[in-house]
Scaffold this motif. Structure first.
Motif, PDB file in Angstrom:
ATOM      1  N   GLY A  47       0.814  -1.215   0.000  1.00  0.00           N
ATOM      2  CA  GLY A  47       0.000   0.000   0.000  1.00  0.00           C
ATOM      3  C   GLY A  47       0.845   1.262   0.000  1.00  0.00           C
ATOM      4  O   GLY A  47       0.573   2.207  -0.748  1.00  0.00           O
ATOM      5  N   LEU A  48       1.877   1.305   0.835  1.00  0.00           N
ATOM      6  CA  LEU A  48       2.756   2.475   0.872  1.00  0.00           C
ATOM      7  C   LEU A  48       3.496   2.668  -0.448  1.00  0.00           C
ATOM      8  O   LEU A  48       3.567   3.784  -0.970  1.00  0.00           O
ATOM      9  N   THR A  49       4.040   1.599  -0.982  1.00  0.00           N
ATOM     10  CA  THR A  49       4.803   1.718  -2.227  1.00  0.00           C
ATOM     11  C   THR A  49       3.919   2.186  -3.370  1.00  0.00           C
ATOM     12  O   THR A  49       4.271   3.120  -4.098  1.00  0.00           O
ATOM     13  N   SER A  50       2.769   1.534  -3.540  1.00  0.00           N
ATOM     14  CA  SER A  50       1.877   1.945  -4.627  1.00  0.00           C
ATOM     15  C   SER A  50       1.319   3.343  -4.378  1.00  0.00           C
ATOM     16  O   SER A  50       1.124   4.108  -5.325  1.00  0.00           O
ATOM     17  N   GLY A  51       1.081   3.689  -3.123  1.00  0.00           N
ATOM     18  CA  GLY A  51       0.577   5.026  -2.803  1.00  0.00           C
ATOM     19  C   GLY A  51       1.579   6.120  -3.126  1.00  0.00           C
ATOM     20  O   GLY A  51       1.227   7.143  -3.719  1.00  0.00           O
ATOM     21  N   ILE A  52       2.827   5.924  -2.750  1.00  0.00           N
ATOM     22  CA  ILE A  52       3.847   6.924  -3.068  1.00  0.00           C
ATOM     23  C   ILE A  52       4.010   7.042  -4.577  1.00  0.00           C
ATOM     24  O   ILE A  52       4.091   8.143  -5.123  1.00  0.00           O
ATOM     25  N   PHE A  53       4.034   5.900  -5.249  1.00  0.00           N
ATOM     26  CA  PHE A  53       4.198   5.902  -6.709  1.00  0.00           C
ATOM     27  C   PHE A  53       3.026   6.603  -7.397  1.00  0.00           C
ATOM     28  O   PHE A  53       3.222   7.492  -8.232  1.00  0.00           O
ATOM     29  N   LEU A  68      -6.941   4.426  -5.578  1.00  0.00           N
ATOM     30  CA  LEU A  68      -6.250   3.301  -6.220  1.00  0.00           C
ATOM     31  C   LEU A  68      -5.265   2.637  -5.261  1.00  0.00           C
ATOM     32  O   LEU A  68      -5.190   1.408  -5.184  1.00  0.00           O
ATOM     33  N   ALA A  69      -4.496   3.441  -4.550  1.00  0.00           N
ATOM     34  CA  ALA A  69      -3.506   2.888  -3.622  1.00  0.00           C
ATOM     35  C   ALA A  69      -4.176   2.139  -2.476  1.00  0.00           C
ATOM     36  O   ALA A  69      -3.696   1.082  -2.043  1.00  0.00           O
ATOM     37  N   MET A  70      -5.308   2.655  -1.971  1.00  0.00           N
ATOM     38  CA  MET A  70      -6.031   1.964  -0.909  1.00  0.00           C
ATOM     39  C   MET A  70      -6.559   0.623  -1.397  1.00  0.00           C
ATOM     40  O   MET A  70      -6.490  -0.377  -0.675  1.00  0.00           O
ATOM     41  N   ALA A 104      -0.144   7.707  -0.645  1.00  0.00           N
ATOM     42  CA  ALA A 104      -0.637   8.661  -1.636  1.00  0.00           C
ATOM     43  C   ALA A 104      -0.442  10.102  -1.166  1.00  0.00           C
ATOM     44  O   ALA A 104      -0.050  10.971  -1.953  1.00  0.00           O
ATOM     45  N   MET A 105      -0.680  10.357   0.117  1.00  0.00           N
ATOM     46  CA  MET A 105      -0.463  11.706   0.641  1.00  0.00           C
ATOM     47  C   MET A 105       1.011  12.081   0.583  1.00  0.00           C
ATOM     48  O   MET A 105       1.364  13.206   0.234  1.00  0.00           O
TER      49      MET A 105
END
Length: 194
Positions: A47-53, A68-70, A104-105
């Motif tokens: 979740g963190l990796t996809s959110g940052i990306f 999307l990241a969630m 994501a944030m």
């Protein structure tokens, strides 16, 4: 630029598939609390990796990148904990939701070259979280031979080389953002007035 996108999602997909496979393999040896740890770790890291990306890729569109990241994090955590029990699946689901939101944030707030560093760190943590399947089950095995000592070193070298190669792809990705050719920031392209 698209190559780095593929690299990130391919790596996360492989981590998810391997974690599901390893969950099936170790489910009888895994106490519930340790299963929760693994499902939370996998869900949070993906979740963190996809959110940052996604937050970096779609800067200015926080709602979509967060959503999307969630979804990616929640599905990953729940899928990893599914065979270990309902509580493991719920814990993985919620950790994935939380990781996707935070990532994501963070991706929204950072410059692309700074977020690239965090993407690489969390990709490494995601891959390394697979080692929890070998560490956490109850086991009394010890290393008895030289091949037992060489195998982890070879795996470490392979993973390091893979992640370093992907990091080089990311350098080009971050440079494209500075040129303006890779950004999807809709507030900067003149279509919206402030």
């Amino acid at each position: 630029m698209v190559t780095f996108h593929f690299f990130v999602f391919f790596t996360l997909g492989i981590v998810l598939l391997l974690s599901i496979f390893l969950t099936n393999k170790y489910k009888t040896k895994m106490p519930e609390m340790r299963g929760m740890t693994i499902s939370m770790s996998i869900g949070m890291n993906i979740g963190l990796t996809s959110g940052i990306f996604l937050g970096t890729l779609y800067q200015g569109e926080l709602f979509y990148s967060t959503l999307l990241a969630m979804i990616i994090g929640a599905v990953s955590g729940a899928a990893c904990g599914f065979k270990l029990g309902v509580s493991c699946s719920i814990e993985g689901f919620m950790a994935g939701v939380m990781g996707g939101m935070m990532g994501a944030m963070l991706g929204e707030m950072l410059e692309p070259d700074k977020s690239l560093i965090l993407i690489n760190i969390f990709l490494a943590l995601s891959v390394c979280s697979l080692f929890l399947f070998k560490i956490l089950p109850k086991s009394t095995k010890t290393i008895n031979s030289i091949t037992g000592m060489i195998k982890p070193i070879v795996v470490f070298i392979f993973i390091s080389a893979y992640l370093l190669f992907g990091s080089q792809l990311g350098t080009n990705w971050a440079e494209n953002f500075h040129d303006g050719s890779g950004s999807h920031n809709y507030q900067q392209d003149g279509n919206h007035e402030h």
